[in-house]
Write a protein that holds these residues in place. Structure first.
Motif, PDB file in Angstrom:
ATOM      1  N   PHE A  44      54.820  62.892  16.905  1.00 38.75           N
ATOM      2  CA  PHE A  44      53.865  63.984  16.748  1.00 38.75           C
ATOM      3  C   PHE A  44      54.637  65.281  16.574  1.00 38.75           C
ATOM      4  O   PHE A  44      55.635  65.512  17.254  1.00 38.75           O
ATOM      5  CB  PHE A  44      52.959  64.122  17.985  1.00 38.75           C
ATOM      6  N   ASP A  45      54.174  66.144  15.696  1.00 38.54           N
ATOM      7  CA  ASP A  45      54.811  67.443  15.493  1.00 38.54           C
ATOM      8  C   ASP A  45      54.339  68.403  16.573  1.00 38.54           C
ATOM      9  O   ASP A  45      53.146  68.658  16.704  1.00 38.54           O
ATOM     10  CB  ASP A  45      54.451  67.986  14.105  1.00 38.54           C
ATOM     11  N   ARG A  46      55.276  68.938  17.343  1.00 34.63           N
ATOM     12  CA  ARG A  46      54.935  69.907  18.389  1.00 34.63           C
ATOM     13  C   ARG A  46      55.689  71.222  18.175  1.00 34.63           C
ATOM     14  O   ARG A  46      55.889  71.984  19.113  1.00 34.63           O
ATOM     15  CB  ARG A  46      55.280  69.333  19.770  1.00 34.63           C
ATOM     16  N   ALA A  52      46.604  71.630  13.475  1.00 36.52           N
ATOM     17  CA  ALA A  52      46.229  71.297  12.104  1.00 36.52           C
ATOM     18  C   ALA A  52      47.079  70.140  11.605  1.00 36.52           C
ATOM     19  O   ALA A  52      48.296  70.137  11.767  1.00 36.52           O
ATOM     20  CB  ALA A  52      46.392  72.515  11.216  1.00 36.52           C
ATOM     21  N   HIS A  53      46.413  69.192  11.003  1.00 39.89           N
ATOM     22  CA  HIS A  53      47.094  67.996  10.488  1.00 39.89           C
ATOM     23  C   HIS A  53      46.850  67.951   8.994  1.00 39.89           C
ATOM     24  O   HIS A  53      45.738  67.718   8.536  1.00 39.89           O
ATOM     25  CB  HIS A  53      46.521  66.760  11.182  1.00 39.89           C
ATOM     26  N   THR A  54      47.886  68.247   8.236  1.00 40.73           N
ATOM     27  CA  THR A  54      47.759  68.347   6.787  1.00 40.73           C
ATOM     28  C   THR A  54      48.851  67.524   6.109  1.00 40.73           C
ATOM     29  O   THR A  54      49.766  67.030   6.760  1.00 40.73           O
ATOM     30  CB  THR A  54      47.895  69.807   6.321  1.00 40.73           C
ATOM     31  N   ALA A  55      48.749  67.400   4.794  1.00 47.14           N
ATOM     32  CA  ALA A  55      49.787  66.712   4.035  1.00 47.14           C
ATOM     33  C   ALA A  55      51.132  67.395   4.227  1.00 47.14           C
ATOM     34  O   ALA A  55      52.174  66.744   4.356  1.00 47.14           O
ATOM     35  CB  ALA A  55      49.411  66.664   2.550  1.00 47.14           C
ATOM     36  N   ASP A  58      52.530  66.571   7.646  1.00 50.35           N
ATOM     37  CA  ASP A  58      53.050  65.194   7.653  1.00 50.35           C
ATOM     38  C   ASP A  58      54.465  65.155   7.099  1.00 50.35           C
ATOM     39  O   ASP A  58      55.363  64.519   7.669  1.00 50.35           O
ATOM     40  CB  ASP A  58      52.164  64.282   6.787  1.00 50.35           C
ATOM     41  N   ALA A  59      54.654  65.806   5.951  1.00 51.37           N
ATOM     42  CA  ALA A  59      55.971  65.823   5.320  1.00 51.37           C
ATOM     43  C   ALA A  59      56.987  66.510   6.210  1.00 51.37           C
ATOM     44  O   ALA A  59      58.121  66.046   6.371  1.00 51.37           O
ATOM     45  CB  ALA A  59      55.894  66.523   3.962  1.00 51.37           C
ATOM     46  N   PHE A  81      56.054  55.105  14.015  1.00 52.97           N
ATOM     47  CA  PHE A  81      54.670  55.231  13.576  1.00 52.97           C
ATOM     48  C   PHE A  81      54.380  56.713  13.336  1.00 52.97           C
ATOM     49  O   PHE A  81      54.636  57.541  14.215  1.00 52.97           O
ATOM     50  CB  PHE A  81      53.704  54.697  14.634  1.00 52.97           C
ATOM     51  N   VAL A  82      53.865  57.036  12.156  1.00 54.48           N
ATOM     52  CA  VAL A  82      53.598  58.432  11.817  1.00 54.48           C
ATOM     53  C   VAL A  82      52.187  58.547  11.259  1.00 54.48           C
ATOM     54  O   VAL A  82      51.800  57.812  10.333  1.00 54.48           O
ATOM     55  CB  VAL A  82      54.601  58.963  10.773  1.00 54.48           C
ATOM     56  N   ASN A  83      51.410  59.476  11.821  1.00 56.97           N
ATOM     57  CA  ASN A  83      50.065  59.730  11.305  1.00 56.97           C
ATOM     58  C   ASN A  83      50.134  60.387   9.942  1.00 56.97           C
ATOM     59  O   ASN A  83      50.967  61.269   9.707  1.00 56.97           O
ATOM     60  CB  ASN A  83      49.290  60.640  12.272  1.00 56.97           C
ATOM     61  N   CYS A  84      49.252  59.992   9.048  1.00 51.60           N
ATOM     62  CA  CYS A  84      49.222  60.545   7.693  1.00 51.60           C
ATOM     63  C   CYS A  84      47.804  60.988   7.339  1.00 51.60           C
ATOM     64  O   CYS A  84      46.833  60.424   7.834  1.00 51.60           O
ATOM     65  CB  CYS A  84      49.666  59.497   6.666  1.00 51.60           C
TER      66      CYS A  84
END
Length: 426
Positions: A44-46, A52-55, A58-59, A81-84
């Motif tokens: 998870f990006d912290r 906000a979860h955007t393209a 994700d990148a 495992f990465v959410n997309c």
């Protein structure tokens, strides 16, 4: 880089004195098997307080995980495992990672999506699976509308917050009957939930009962956007390997990030890349363009390369020129690396041995940088003497290499001029 446990799923504060503009903060939560052995980690990006979860996010998450946080410390050889988002599944950043290492968690579409919209996603899924990616879905995949997606699933995650435990058996039976997917029970918070799902034959588990998310903080060094843009333009013009290598040699932050990225476990190479030329040849122009574009989006805007970067460039060039007088050409290349990476501790704000843990370098380079030994050590000592103004140290170091004052001073002037060219070009 520090690895610390957190009692909450998100980072609320940053380490004291650290600029949040140069910090990659990535949370990981373990996914375990029925024996409670770690199978993989969800990332998870912290880095920001935003959810906000955007393209783009994700990148950035995958890029930062591989480039900055040190993939070995973050996930080792475990599955990631990465959410997309649906949009990011078609992103060019996925071309930069080894598909065997990553499971892409795919969301179902928003309520109200038409059957045609659902079916249209199959082309993207097929393409990802053909490239070797595994796809994970949540239990909404088991709805009638998504029947065509069922063969695409390598994993199905069952969220225990969304259904009663007594209904789990029916969900597991349906998933086993209609898919070949492995099942992951997530948000497991009690021993009762774990034992119940394990008795149903669920293979993997995730939740606070096993582990709270850990946070990995990694101080980053990022090139100026002007330098990255220069690389992008060079690649778009089909520049030669030599031209690209020359640009990498002029910016220690650019070259450091490239070597660290290409040697990360997520890139999937079986051998370490220790030279800029090798890195460019391994990546190829298409992937190099993707990498530079992602680096552009995750770097700070504006600003010229800091003074310490200029000093590192001068050191690298000076060592290269001096070594060329006495060593074979390939050793002169390594001498450049010694000089240009000799200030990584200053750039990263961590001890040099820690900085060098995250980038692959030849052993003689490591020996010179960390121990002051080996073939390159006298050249580094002479280079530092040139900066110090200590005439006695300069004379002692030059004599040790049997170089005249004229040879050293001329090489130093050339190195300074070469570094100044970068300022002019930018």
């Amino acid at each position: 880089m520090s690895l610390t446990a957190s009692g909450a799923p998100a980072a609320s504060t940053l380490p004291q004195g650290v600029d949040d503009d140069t910090l990659a903060v990535i949370a990981r939560q373990a996914i375990v098997n029925e024996k409670r052995e770690v199978f993989g980690y969800e990332l998870f990006d912290r880095s920001t307080a935003r959810d906000a979860h955007t393209a783009a996010s994700d990148a950035a998450l995958l890029f930062n995980a591989l480039s900055y946080a040190g993939a070995e410390a973050l996930v080792g050889q475990k599955t990631v495992f990465v959410n997309c988002t649906q949009e990011s599944l078609a992103g060019g950043h996925l071309e930069l990672i080894h598909p065997d290492k990553v499971v892409l968690e795919v969301p179902t579409l928003e309520d109200g999506a038409t059957q045609a919209e659902i079916e249209a996603r199959l082309t993207v899924f097929h393409g990802l699976r053909e490239r070797g990616f595994r796809l994970a879905f949540n239990q909404h995949l088991l709805r009638r509308a998504y029947a065509s997606w069922l063969p695409m699933a390598s994993f199905i995650k069952l969220d225990l917050h969304t259904f009663a435990l007594k209904d789990a058996g029916a969900l597991v039976k349906f998933a086993r009957t209609h898919t070949n997917a492995q099942l992951v029970a997530e948000k497991v918070e009690t021993a009762e939930q774990f034992e119940h799902m394990r008795a149903l034959g669920v293979q993997y588990f995730q939740g606070y009962w096993f582990a709270q998310p850990d946070l990995v903080h990694a101080q980053t060094i990022r090139p100026s956007q002007a330098t990255i843009l220069q690389l992008i333009n060079l690649v778009r013009k089909q520049g030669s390997t030599a031209e690209i290598e020359d640009l990498l040699k002029k910016d220690p932050t650019l070259s450091f990030n490239l070597l660290r990225f290409i040697n990360s476990s997520g890139f999937g190479l079986s051998c370490e890349v220790t030279s800029f030329r090798h890195a460019v040849m391994i990546l190829g122009l298409k992937k190099l363009f993707r990498w530079a574009a992602l680096l552009m989006t995750t770097s700070r805007t504006g600003g010229s390369p800091p003074a310490v970067g200029q000093t590192a460039v001068v050191r690298g060039r000076l060592m290269e020129l001096l070594a060329a007088e006495l060593l074979p050409p390939e050793e002169a290349d390594n001498a450049f690396v010694v000089g240009v990476f000799s200030l990584l501790d200053v750039m990263l704000g961590v001890p040099l041995d820690k900085a060098l843990e995250s980038v692959a370098l030849p052993q003689p380079v490591i020996d010179a940088l960390l121990h002051g030994t080996g073939v390159f050590a006298p050249f580094l000592e002479l280079t530092k003497a040139c900066e110090s103004g200590d005439d006695a140290a300069f004379a002692r170091s030059a004599n040790a290499l049997h170089l005249t004052n004229h040879q050293v001073n001329w090489a130093h002037l050339q190195a300074l001029a070469w570094a100044d060219e970068l300022e002019t070009e930018n």
